[in-house]
Write a protein that holds these residues in place. Structure first.
Motif, PDB file in Angstrom:
ATOM      1  N   TYR A  43       3.999  12.147   6.761  1.00 45.52           N
ATOM      2  CA  TYR A  43       3.449  10.987   7.627  1.00 45.52           C
ATOM      3  C   TYR A  43       3.744  10.577   8.960  1.00 45.52           C
ATOM      4  O   TYR A  43       2.950  10.581   9.871  1.00 45.52           O
ATOM      5  N   HIS A  93       1.492  11.311  12.552  1.00 44.32           N
ATOM      6  CA  HIS A  93       1.144  10.135  13.152  1.00 44.32           C
ATOM      7  C   HIS A  93       2.086   9.596  14.112  1.00 44.32           C
ATOM      8  O   HIS A  93       2.839   8.748  14.190  1.00 44.32           O
ATOM      9  N   ASP A 140       0.992  -0.821   3.895  1.00 46.40           N
ATOM     10  CA  ASP A 140       0.398   0.175   4.761  1.00 46.40           C
ATOM     11  C   ASP A 140       0.933   1.738   4.395  1.00 46.40           C
ATOM     12  O   ASP A 140       0.284   2.713   4.092  1.00 46.40           O
ATOM     13  N   GLU A 157      -0.602   4.899   2.427  1.00 47.52           N
ATOM     14  CA  GLU A 157      -0.829   6.241   2.941  1.00 47.52           C
ATOM     15  C   GLU A 157      -0.309   7.210   2.304  1.00 47.52           C
ATOM     16  O   GLU A 157      -0.618   8.604   2.609  1.00 47.52           O
TER      17      GLU A 157
END
Length: 129
Positions: free
Chosen positions: A81, A85, A41, A45
Motif C-alpha cells: 500500500y 501510494h 483508513d 485499504e
C-alpha cells in the motif's frame, strides 16, 4: 487471518524483500503522518481490522497470539500500500501550525462526519476562524 496455500507461497517468496517489523512500523507511522490517514483508513485499504493495525503499530501484534512470522501478511499489505501510494506529492507545511480550539473543533466535526457519512462545508478566508 487465515491464508490460502497459494497466498502463503506468495508471502514466502516476498518475505525476503519485506521490511522487518520495526522498519514497517516506522514507515507506517511516517506514511500516516505525511498522508493524514488514520488507522481505520489504513486498515480498510489493506484488508485488516483497525485493531490488528493498532496492535501492530504498538508492537503488540507479534506478542501473545501472533508470532513474528505471522506478521508477514500484514507487513506485505502495508508495504504494498505504501509503495503504491507515494506521499511525495503532498505539500509540506512551511512554518508552525497552531492548533487553535476552532481548528480542533473543525477537525473533530470533520472526522465525525466521515465516520457517520455526513458532509460539511467550511468556507472562509484563511484566519477567519
Amino acid at each position: 487471518m487465515a491464508f490460502s496455500q497459494k497466498r502463503k507461497e506468495e508471502l514466502e517468496k516476498i518475505a525476503a524483500t519485506l521490511w522487518n517489523d520495526d522498519e514497517t512500523r516506522a514507515r507506517l507511522e511516517r506514511f500516516m503522518a505525511e498522508s493524514g490517514l488514520r488507522e481505520q483508513d489504513i486498515a480498510e485499504e489493506i484488508g485488516y481490522s483497525r485493531v490488528a493495525v493498532n496492535h501492530f503499530r504498538h508492537g503488540r501484534y507479534s506478542q501473545g497470539h501472533w508470532s513474528p512470522e505471522q506478521t508477514i501478511g500484514l507487513r506485505a499489505a502495508v508495504k504494498e500500500y505504501i509503495e503504491s501510494h507515494p506521499t511525495d506529492h503532498i505539500r509540506r507545511t512551511m512554518g508552525k501550525v497552531y492548533h487553535t480550539e476552532t481548528y480542533k473543533e473543525i477537525r473533530k466535526a470533520f472526522f465525525k462526519a466521515l465516520d457517520n457519512g455526513f458532509a460539511y462545508c467550511v468556507d472562509g478566508a484563511p484566519g477567519t476562524q
